[in-house]
Design an enzyme around this catalytic site. Structure first.
Site, PDB file in Angstrom:
ATOM      1  N   HIS A 167       0.874  -1.226  -0.177  1.00  9.93           N
ATOM      2  CA  HIS A 167      -0.213  -0.110  -0.095  1.00  9.93           C
ATOM      3  C   HIS A 167       0.716   1.350  -0.011  1.00  9.93           C
ATOM      4  CE1 HIS A 167      -4.164  -1.531   1.402  1.00  9.93           C
ATOM      5  NE2 HIS A 167      -3.720  -2.135   0.447  1.00  9.93           N
ATOM      6  N   ALA A 168       1.936   1.173   0.728  1.00 13.44           N
ATOM      7  CA  ALA A 168       3.034   2.392   0.638  1.00 13.44           C
ATOM      8  C   ALA A 168       3.412   2.696  -0.766  1.00 13.44           C
ATOM      9  CB  ALA A 168       4.127   2.015   1.633  1.00 13.44           C
TER      10      ALA A 168
END
Length: 249
Positions: free
Chosen positions: A230-231
């Site tokens: 997700h980062a």
């Protein structure tokens, strides 16, 4: 009188039903639904009379996953999905959980049901792990539970394509749990729950604890990997555009 968003009811001795019924929001993960589910499962942990839980939705909806506002908050970095540990409620419930998924299961809502011990789907309903529809990689422990429950090939296809599948198609694809007509899901789930409730509670708890131990041991690692993805993937401009324009379609 307004009905509760999450209703907890004893159907029969030993059988407790947790029903998500936020009709206004189609059982998306609003703060109220998350709080209601969390409280319901916390209460069940304290009940010595409960042998099995039926987790279900209403009418044509099991759960529709994240809200548009929630996805925007994730994009802005206001919180991470792991801040609200909704996904492991069924996994960490001490007694078996039957997911009566007669209604649609969308995104995180589909994943929520997959963490149950026994699953029943509706032939006419739609199911999807549609995270990539918005351009970000799956979360909520999807990368652990979907391959485990569906088999790697089908789970990989579902997550990569973000495609939508009717229950009858998943049945043809060989999913290893019951797929019945939508209006028969509740009755089928209750019969399964009755079969479980015939057993001693301590034996049910002991066996479940043993069977799901590998999943519990692996979940934190997979969630960490999903957060790392997700980062990389969540904060792209295209993702925000998709959340704004594609949500609900």
């Amino acid at each position: 009188m307004t009905e509760p968003i999450v209703d907890v009811a004893t159907l029969e001795p030993g059988i407790v039903q947790v029903r998500m019924q936020d009709r206004a929001n189609k059982n998306t993960f609003t703060e109220e639904l998350i709080a209601g589910l969390t409280a319901a499962f916390a209460g069940i942990r304290e009940r010595a009379d409960c042998k099995v839980v039926i987790l279900t939705g209403y009418d044509h909806y099991f759960s529709s996953g994240g809200t548009q506002a929630g996805l925007r908050d994730l994009f802005e970095g206001r919180y991470q999905f792991s801040d609200k540990d909704l996904y492991s409620l069924a996994l960490n419930c001490p007694v078996p959980v039957v997911a009566a998924m007669g209604g649609h299961g969308i995104g995180g809502g589909f994943v929520l049901g997959m963490f149950a011990d026994v699953i029943v789907l509706g032939r006419e309903s739609v199911y999807t792990a549609n995270f990539m529809k918005y351009g970000f990689t799956p979360g909520m422990g999807s990368t652990l539970i979907l391959p485990n429950k569906l088999g790697f090939a089908l789970a990989e296809e579902m997550m990569l394509t973000a495609a939508t599948y009717r229950g009858e198609e998943l049945q043809r694809r060989g999913v290893p749990f019951a797929v019945v007509p939508r209006d028969a899901v509740a009755g089928h789930a209750l019969e399964l729950a009755r079969t479980l409730a015939e057993k001693p509670r301590v034996s049910l708890m002991t066996l479940k604890d043993h069977l799901v131990a590998p999943l519990r041991a692996e979940l934190a690692r997979h969630v960490g990997q999903e957060l790392a993805m997700h980062a990389v993937t969540f904060h792209q401009r295209e993702v925000r555009e998709r959340i704004d324009t594609v949500f609900g379609q």
